[in-house]
Write a protein that holds these residues in place. Structure first.
Motif, PDB file in Angstrom:
ATOM      1  N   ARG A   2       0.826  -1.200   0.000  1.00 24.73           N
ATOM      2  CA  ARG A   2       0.000   0.000   0.000  1.00 24.73           C
ATOM      3  C   ARG A   2       0.862   1.252   0.000  1.00 24.73           C
ATOM      4  O   ARG A   2       0.637   2.177  -0.730  1.00 24.73           O
ATOM      5  CB  ARG A   2      -0.909   0.044   1.231  1.00 24.73           C
ATOM      6  CG  ARG A   2      -2.020  -0.947   1.241  1.00 24.73           C
ATOM      7  CD  ARG A   2      -2.721  -1.065  -0.054  1.00 24.73           C
ATOM      8  NE  ARG A   2      -3.825  -0.186  -0.336  1.00 24.73           N
ATOM      9  CZ  ARG A   2      -4.663   0.373   0.517  1.00 24.73           C
ATOM     10  NH1 ARG A   2      -4.525   0.254   1.799  1.00 24.73           N
ATOM     11  NH2 ARG A   2      -5.658   1.102   0.109  1.00 24.73           N
ATOM     12  N   MET A  18     -13.388  -0.230 -11.400  1.00 26.64           N
ATOM     13  CA  MET A  18     -13.689  -1.621 -11.091  1.00 26.64           C
ATOM     14  C   MET A  18     -15.193  -1.825 -10.894  1.00 26.64           C
ATOM     15  O   MET A  18     -15.759  -2.796 -11.403  1.00 26.64           O
ATOM     16  CB  MET A  18     -12.956  -2.036  -9.829  1.00 26.64           C
ATOM     17  CG  MET A  18     -13.261  -3.453  -9.474  1.00 26.64           C
ATOM     18  SD  MET A  18     -12.434  -3.932  -7.999  1.00 26.64           S
ATOM     19  CE  MET A  18     -12.510  -5.676  -8.220  1.00 26.64           C
ATOM     20  N   LYS A  45      -9.483 -11.141   2.690  1.00 27.64           N
ATOM     21  CA  LYS A  45      -9.218 -10.201   3.788  1.00 27.64           C
ATOM     22  C   LYS A  45     -10.314  -9.169   4.029  1.00 27.64           C
ATOM     23  O   LYS A  45     -10.395  -8.594   5.104  1.00 27.64           O
ATOM     24  CB  LYS A  45      -7.916  -9.422   3.508  1.00 27.64           C
ATOM     25  CG  LYS A  45      -6.701 -10.272   3.474  1.00 27.64           C
ATOM     26  CD  LYS A  45      -6.109 -10.468   4.836  1.00 27.64           C
ATOM     27  CE  LYS A  45      -4.909 -11.353   4.706  1.00 27.64           C
ATOM     28  NZ  LYS A  45      -4.254 -11.650   5.939  1.00 27.64           N
ATOM     29  N   TYR A  46     -11.131  -8.855   3.017  1.00 27.33           N
ATOM     30  CA  TYR A  46     -12.127  -7.800   3.207  1.00 27.33           C
ATOM     31  C   TYR A  46     -13.350  -8.061   2.346  1.00 27.33           C
ATOM     32  O   TYR A  46     -13.329  -8.877   1.438  1.00 27.33           O
ATOM     33  CB  TYR A  46     -11.526  -6.421   2.879  1.00 27.33           C
ATOM     34  CG  TYR A  46     -11.379  -6.127   1.400  1.00 27.33           C
ATOM     35  CD1 TYR A  46     -10.346  -6.711   0.659  1.00 27.33           C
ATOM     36  CD2 TYR A  46     -12.258  -5.288   0.724  1.00 27.33           C
ATOM     37  CE1 TYR A  46     -10.213  -6.455  -0.685  1.00 27.33           C
ATOM     38  CE2 TYR A  46     -12.118  -5.035  -0.629  1.00 27.33           C
ATOM     39  CZ  TYR A  46     -11.089  -5.616  -1.328  1.00 27.33           C
ATOM     40  OH  TYR A  46     -10.942  -5.361  -2.671  1.00 27.33           O
TER      41      TYR A  46
ATOM     42  N   GLY B 122      -9.285  -6.692  -7.378  1.00 30.10           N
ATOM     43  CA  GLY B 122      -9.851  -6.922  -6.047  1.00 30.10           C
ATOM     44  C   GLY B 122      -8.773  -7.059  -4.993  1.00 30.10           C
ATOM     45  O   GLY B 122      -8.916  -6.550  -3.878  1.00 30.10           O
ATOM     46  N   SER B 123      -7.673  -7.710  -5.344  1.00 31.92           N
ATOM     47  CA  SER B 123      -6.605  -7.866  -4.356  1.00 31.92           C
ATOM     48  C   SER B 123      -5.826  -6.570  -4.207  1.00 31.92           C
ATOM     49  O   SER B 123      -5.295  -6.271  -3.137  1.00 31.92           O
ATOM     50  CB  SER B 123      -5.682  -9.019  -4.737  1.00 31.92           C
ATOM     51  OG  SER B 123      -4.818  -8.641  -5.769  1.00 31.92           O
ATOM     52  N   GLN B 124      -5.767  -5.735  -5.239  1.00 33.81           N
ATOM     53  CA  GLN B 124      -5.036  -4.469  -5.143  1.00 33.81           C
ATOM     54  C   GLN B 124      -5.774  -3.439  -4.313  1.00 33.81           C
ATOM     55  O   GLN B 124      -5.174  -2.612  -3.652  1.00 33.81           O
ATOM     56  CB  GLN B 124      -4.809  -3.900  -6.539  1.00 33.81           C
ATOM     57  CG  GLN B 124      -3.773  -4.649  -7.295  1.00 33.81           C
ATOM     58  CD  GLN B 124      -3.327  -3.888  -8.511  1.00 33.81           C
ATOM     59  OE1 GLN B 124      -3.618  -2.697  -8.647  1.00 33.81           O
ATOM     60  NE2 GLN B 124      -2.628  -4.552  -9.383  1.00 33.81           N
ATOM     61  N   LEU B 125      -7.112  -3.476  -4.368  1.00 30.73           N
ATOM     62  CA  LEU B 125      -7.910  -2.481  -3.650  1.00 30.73           C
ATOM     63  C   LEU B 125      -8.000  -2.774  -2.164  1.00 30.73           C
ATOM     64  O   LEU B 125      -8.609  -2.018  -1.415  1.00 30.73           O
ATOM     65  CB  LEU B 125      -9.333  -2.453  -4.213  1.00 30.73           C
ATOM     66  CG  LEU B 125      -9.586  -1.525  -5.371  1.00 30.73           C
ATOM     67  CD1 LEU B 125     -11.027  -1.644  -5.800  1.00 30.73           C
ATOM     68  CD2 LEU B 125      -9.306  -0.085  -4.979  1.00 30.73           C
ATOM     69  N   SER B 126      -7.410  -3.877  -1.735  1.00 33.28           N
ATOM     70  CA  SER B 126      -7.616  -4.310  -0.364  1.00 33.28           C
ATOM     71  C   SER B 126      -7.070  -3.325   0.663  1.00 33.28           C
ATOM     72  O   SER B 126      -5.947  -2.840   0.527  1.00 33.28           O
ATOM     73  CB  SER B 126      -6.941  -5.662  -0.167  1.00 33.28           C
ATOM     74  OG  SER B 126      -6.941  -5.997   1.193  1.00 33.28           O
ATOM     75  N   PRO B 127      -7.855  -3.022   1.703  1.00 32.21           N
ATOM     76  CA  PRO B 127      -7.339  -2.172   2.778  1.00 32.21           C
ATOM     77  C   PRO B 127      -6.309  -2.884   3.654  1.00 32.21           C
ATOM     78  O   PRO B 127      -5.564  -2.243   4.376  1.00 32.21           O
ATOM     79  CB  PRO B 127      -8.586  -1.809   3.599  1.00 32.21           C
ATOM     80  CG  PRO B 127      -9.624  -2.772   3.190  1.00 32.21           C
ATOM     81  CD  PRO B 127      -9.273  -3.345   1.871  1.00 32.21           C
ATOM     82  N   LEU B 129      -3.074  -5.860   3.921  1.00 30.30           N
ATOM     83  CA  LEU B 129      -2.043  -6.475   3.093  1.00 30.30           C
ATOM     84  C   LEU B 129      -2.342  -7.937   2.862  1.00 30.30           C
ATOM     85  O   LEU B 129      -3.000  -8.597   3.657  1.00 30.30           O
ATOM     86  CB  LEU B 129      -0.686  -6.372   3.807  1.00 30.30           C
ATOM     87  CG  LEU B 129      -0.052  -4.997   3.847  1.00 30.30           C
ATOM     88  CD1 LEU B 129       1.190  -5.043   4.703  1.00 30.30           C
ATOM     89  CD2 LEU B 129       0.307  -4.527   2.446  1.00 30.30           C
ATOM     90  N   GLY B 130      -1.828  -8.438   1.749  1.00 30.58           N
ATOM     91  CA  GLY B 130      -1.865  -9.880   1.528  1.00 30.58           C
ATOM     92  C   GLY B 130      -3.235 -10.443   1.210  1.00 30.58           C
ATOM     93  O   GLY B 130      -3.529 -11.591   1.525  1.00 30.58           O
ATOM     94  N   SER B 131      -4.060  -9.660   0.562  1.00 26.20           N
ATOM     95  CA  SER B 131      -5.395 -10.166   0.233  1.00 26.20           C
ATOM     96  C   SER B 131      -5.355 -11.019  -1.018  1.00 26.20           C
ATOM     97  O   SER B 131      -4.550 -10.786  -1.920  1.00 26.20           O
ATOM     98  CB  SER B 131      -6.335  -8.985   0.029  1.00 26.20           C
ATOM     99  OG  SER B 131      -7.531  -9.422  -0.548  1.00 26.20           O
TER     100      SER B 131
END
Lengths: 144, 219
Positions: A2, A18, A45-46, B122-127, B129-131
């Motif tokens: 990030r 997206m 994760k989310y 989808g994995s890049q937008l993750s709040p 890490l490591g999604s």
């Protein structure tokens, strides 16, 4: 990654692109006619929740995986923001109303009220005015 | 409670296998007299309804058949253009069947590649890490589940939102893929899967998953 990632600074653009693609993808893939369309997606994760109003305002919330359907919460956030921004009785700070004489001479029948501020776009991560921010905070605390 | 379709996408994002297991068809057939109360527009090689939603015929539905005979894209079975045919009052009264257009194999290929990219974003937008990429996408009419293997193959299943046990079904499909596609000496990696045993076993697995509601271990 990030921190130093250039894409992060453009996160909202990436997110809008997206979501636009997902909406088009879903409308083609769906085996039946859709009413509400795309609701949410989740990764390991989310979970990203999505709500769109008929006027095109999109409310997005990223949560933990344990959260279920919060469509009504997103709708509440939207209606609070709508209420506190659009329906303000006072004119907006940069006062974009037409000068008094102009309106009088051209169309005397028009009711004179301030031009509405354009509604805030995209995600709930944009900064709404103080009043609605408090309301959003209250709702988010209720979710926990 | 149904499983609609299965897609298998390779490392590069190309579709290597596709199966439509159950297609709920919402179709409406009506007899019309001139002039037509709906507005039709050509789109993507088909005649779509642009305006005039009524009686089960929705905007976005395509003309599927005229007078009981299936149309061929924009043209009737005789080779005439559908829109011209319907503009001619001499052809009325006419019975037209409307419904959701079926996806052509080209469109399926494009949608699979589109999903491949969306998965990555989808994995890049993750709040956090490591999604991973998108594992599940939810709409009001279907749920899309995706399982990406360590080798980069994605197994995608579209099912009814209430269908349970898709996670174990995805693992089972991976097992069937390794047993009947990978171990097939005539199958080349990343190429379209044309193995009869893979088809048969996949269909069996889908039926078991639908009936049981969930996939038991060791099946």
């Amino acid at each position: 990654m990030r921190g130093g990632d250039a894409l992060f600074f453009q996160e909202y653009k990436l997110m809008y692109g997206m979501l636009f693609s997902i909406r088009s993808f879903v409308s083609k893939m769906s085996p039946l006619d859709m009413k509400e369309g795309f609701l949410a997606f989740q990764t390991s994760k989310y979970k990203l929740h999505y709500y769109e109003t008929p006027t095109g305002i999109k409310v997005v919330m990223n949560t933990d995986l344990g959260v279920g359907n919060i469509r009504d919460v997103l709708h509440q956030i939207y209606s609070n923001v709508n209420l506190t921004i659009l329906h303000r009785p006072l004119p907006p700070p940069n006062n974009t109303t037409a000068p008094k004489g102009l309106l009088d001479s051209q169309q005397p029948s028009l009711p004179r009220h301030p031009t509405p501020v354009p509604p805030p776009r995209s995600s709930s991560s944009s900064l709404p005015p103080a009043g609605s921010a408090m309301a959003v905070n209250c709702m988010l605390r209720q979710l926990h | 409670m149904a499983i609609f379709s299965v897609y298998v996408v390779n490392k590069a994002g190309g579709l290597i296998y596709q199966l439509d297991h159950y297609a709920p068809r919402t179709e409406a057939e009506k007899t019309f007299s001139f002039p037509l109360e709906l507005a039709l527009r050509p789109h993507d090689e088909r005649a779509l309804v642009a305006f005039g939603q009524r009686d089960g015929i929705r905007v976005g539905h395509a003309v599927l058949a005229i007078n009981g005979v299936d149309v061929n894209g924009k043209y009737t079975a005789d080779g005439k253009e559908v829109l011209e045919y319907l503009n001619n009052p001499a052809n009325y009264p006419v019975s037209i069947r409307f419904g959701r257009p079926r996806l052509s194999s080209n469109e399926k290929l494009m949608l699979a590649s589109m999903f491949h990219s969306l998965f990555a974003i989808g994995s890049q937008l993750s709040p956090e890490l490591g999604s991973s990429g998108i594992e599940m996408l939810e709409t009001d009419t279907f749920k899309l589940h995706c399982f990406q293997t360590l080798t980069g193959i994605k197994f995608v299943v579209l099912a009814d939102p209430r269908q349970a046990g898709i996670d174990s079904l995805l693992r089972k499909i991976y097992e069937i893929y390794s047993d009947f596609a990978l171990k097939n000496p005539f199958y080349s990696l990343e190429m379209p899967i044309r193995c009869e045993l893979f088809d048969q076993n996949l269909k069996l697995a889908l039926e078991v998953a639908e009936k049981a509601g969930s996939f038991g271990p060791g099946s």
